[in-house]
Design a protein around this motif. Structure first.
Motif, PDB file in Angstrom:
ATOM      1  N   UNK A 189       0.777  -1.090  -0.066  1.00 21.27           N
ATOM      2  CA  UNK A 189      -0.017  -0.068   0.133  1.00 21.27           C
ATOM      3  C   UNK A 189       1.039   1.326  -0.030  1.00 21.27           C
ATOM      4  N   UNK A 190       0.160   2.450  -0.286  1.00 21.37           N
ATOM      5  CA  UNK A 190       0.809   3.651  -0.244  1.00 21.37           C
ATOM      6  C   UNK A 190       0.290   4.696   0.950  1.00 21.37           C
ATOM      7  N   UNK A 191       1.368   5.147   1.626  1.00 21.17           N
ATOM      8  CA  UNK A 191       1.047   6.027   2.788  1.00 21.17           C
ATOM      9  C   UNK A 191       1.558   7.584   2.475  1.00 21.17           C
ATOM     10  N   UNK A 192       0.705   8.427   2.500  1.00 20.50           N
ATOM     11  CA  UNK A 192       1.280  10.005   2.418  1.00 20.50           C
ATOM     12  C   UNK A 192       0.638  10.710   3.586  1.00 20.50           C
ATOM     13  N   UNK A 193       1.487  11.497   4.153  1.00 21.62           N
ATOM     14  CA  UNK A 193       1.121  12.402   5.213  1.00 21.62           C
ATOM     15  C   UNK A 193       0.696  13.739   4.368  1.00 21.62           C
ATOM     16  N   UNK A 194      -0.403  13.942   4.281  1.00 21.16           N
ATOM     17  CA  UNK A 194      -1.043  15.256   3.498  1.00 21.16           C
ATOM     18  C   UNK A 194      -0.918  16.451   4.241  1.00 21.16           C
ATOM     19  N   UNK A 195      -1.019  16.564   5.770  1.00 21.23           N
ATOM     20  CA  UNK A 195      -1.319  17.666   6.214  1.00 21.23           C
ATOM     21  C   UNK A 195      -0.882  17.517   7.968  1.00 21.23           C
ATOM     22  N   UNK A 196      -0.290  18.447   8.398  1.00 18.91           N
ATOM     23  CA  UNK A 196       0.111  18.432   9.725  1.00 18.91           C
ATOM     24  C   UNK A 196      -0.597  19.632  10.578  1.00 18.91           C
ATOM     25  N   UNK A 197      -0.711  19.643  11.760  1.00 18.26           N
ATOM     26  CA  UNK A 197      -1.202  20.652  12.780  1.00 18.26           C
ATOM     27  C   UNK A 197      -0.258  20.542  13.970  1.00 18.26           C
ATOM     28  N   UNK A 198       0.823  21.269  14.193  1.00 18.36           N
ATOM     29  CA  UNK A 198       1.712  21.468  15.318  1.00 18.36           C
ATOM     30  C   UNK A 198       1.385  22.592  16.126  1.00 18.36           C
ATOM     31  N   UNK A 199       0.606  22.630  17.142  1.00 22.51           N
ATOM     32  CA  UNK A 199       0.404  23.595  18.013  1.00 22.51           C
ATOM     33  C   UNK A 199       1.054  23.827  19.164  1.00 22.51           C
ATOM     34  N   UNK A 200       2.044  22.898  19.705  1.00 26.58           N
ATOM     35  CA  UNK A 200       3.129  23.179  20.617  1.00 26.58           C
ATOM     36  C   UNK A 200       4.037  22.087  20.273  1.00 26.58           C
ATOM     37  N   UNK A 201       5.166  22.505  20.658  1.00 18.86           N
ATOM     38  CA  UNK A 201       6.466  21.765  20.428  1.00 18.86           C
ATOM     39  C   UNK A 201       7.583  22.655  21.318  1.00 18.86           C
ATOM     40  N   UNK A 202       7.616  22.687  22.529  1.00 15.57           N
ATOM     41  CA  UNK A 202       8.334  23.306  23.563  1.00 15.57           C
ATOM     42  C   UNK A 202       9.194  22.449  24.778  1.00 15.57           C
ATOM     43  N   UNK A 203      10.292  22.772  24.744  1.00 14.38           N
ATOM     44  CA  UNK A 203      11.608  22.145  25.445  1.00 14.38           C
ATOM     45  C   UNK A 203      11.849  23.026  26.539  1.00 14.38           C
ATOM     46  N   UNK A 204      11.419  22.380  27.652  1.00 15.22           N
ATOM     47  CA  UNK A 204      11.677  23.393  29.076  1.00 15.22           C
ATOM     48  C   UNK A 204      12.729  22.912  29.760  1.00 15.22           C
ATOM     49  N   UNK A 205      13.031  23.797  30.823  1.00 14.79           N
ATOM     50  CA  UNK A 205      14.612  23.613  31.324  1.00 14.79           C
ATOM     51  C   UNK A 205      14.516  22.590  32.082  1.00 14.79           C
ATOM     52  N   UNK A 206      13.222  21.798  32.407  1.00 13.77           N
ATOM     53  CA  UNK A 206      13.615  20.463  33.196  1.00 13.77           C
ATOM     54  C   UNK A 206      13.646  19.086  32.321  1.00 13.77           C
TER      55      UNK A 206
END
Length: 223
Positions: free
Chosen positions: A64-81
């Protein structure tokens, strides 16, 4: 006067010698029968192999064939801890290129990686477990990664994260694990365990808008 012996009947003797015995005839018959049976067996084996080959060529399972057609990234944070907080949604299309075979998706599990480190695992959302995809069909699925994960970055990784944050685009790899079966009419066969890899450039989404447009990405499937 000596008796005169009649000359031997050489013609009759030769005829008698040329006539095969019953044992010899029986041996020849057994040989011919075994030879005929062996030839028939070889012909049957060759015919069966040809039928299997033609059948396999006609219905050979294709990946089969897989495609990622769209993304939604609302948070991607790296904290001090050393905690990564994330909220990522992927829209995925799955296409079945087979003309004769339907596909059962029994397990579709996705693992998300950043910097070569896995930070989340989720199941691909489907209408129900063991989803059946029709011949030459295309279906839309989604994967949701949300939560937090402790990731200890070294100095270079922290520097790379800050650069990605400034660019607003994060290189995220998604590895997908499948368990599938094929269906031909009323018959199901196999259990196959392909793997997929989607190398994504995911833009950050802020207030419903992406920093840059997301490019549709084809996933590599190892079938």
């Amino acid at each position: 006067m000596a008796d005169i012996q009649p000359p031997p009947n050489t013609a009759a003797a030769n005829v008698a010698a040329s006539v095969p015995s019953k044992e010899h005839l029986r041996t020849r018959c057994c040989y011919c029968l075994c030879k005929t049976l062996w030839i028939l067996l070889v012909l049957v084996i060759v015919l069966v192999m040809l039928v299997i080959l033609v059948f396999y060529i006609i219905i050979t399972p294709r990946s089969f064939r897989f495609h990622v057609t769209d993304t939604t990234l609302t948070q991607f944070d790296y904290a001090a801890n050393s905690t990564l907080r994330y909220n990522l949604v992927l829209n995925i299309t799955a296409s079945n290129p087979n003309k004769k075979l339907k596909i059962y998706y029994d397990v579709v599990q996705a693992n998300a990686f950043y910097g070569g480190v896995r930070f989340s695992t989720t199941d691909i959302n489907m209408p129900w477990n063991s989803y059946l995809q029709d011949k030459k069909g295309t279906n839309l699925f989604s994967a949701v990664f949300s939560g937090q994960h402790v990731m200890v970055f070294d100095r270079n990784q922290v520097s790379d994260f800050h650069e990605d944050t400034n660019d607003g685009v994060f290189p995220i790899d998604v590895m997908i694990r499948f368990t599938i079966r094929f269906r031909l009419e009323a018959f199901q066969f196999g259990y196959y365990y392909p793997r997929g890899m989607c190398e994504l450039k995911v833009p950050l989404t802020s207030k419903g808008e992406k920093v840059v447009p997301f490019k549709v990405t084809k996933c590599r499937i190892d079938f």
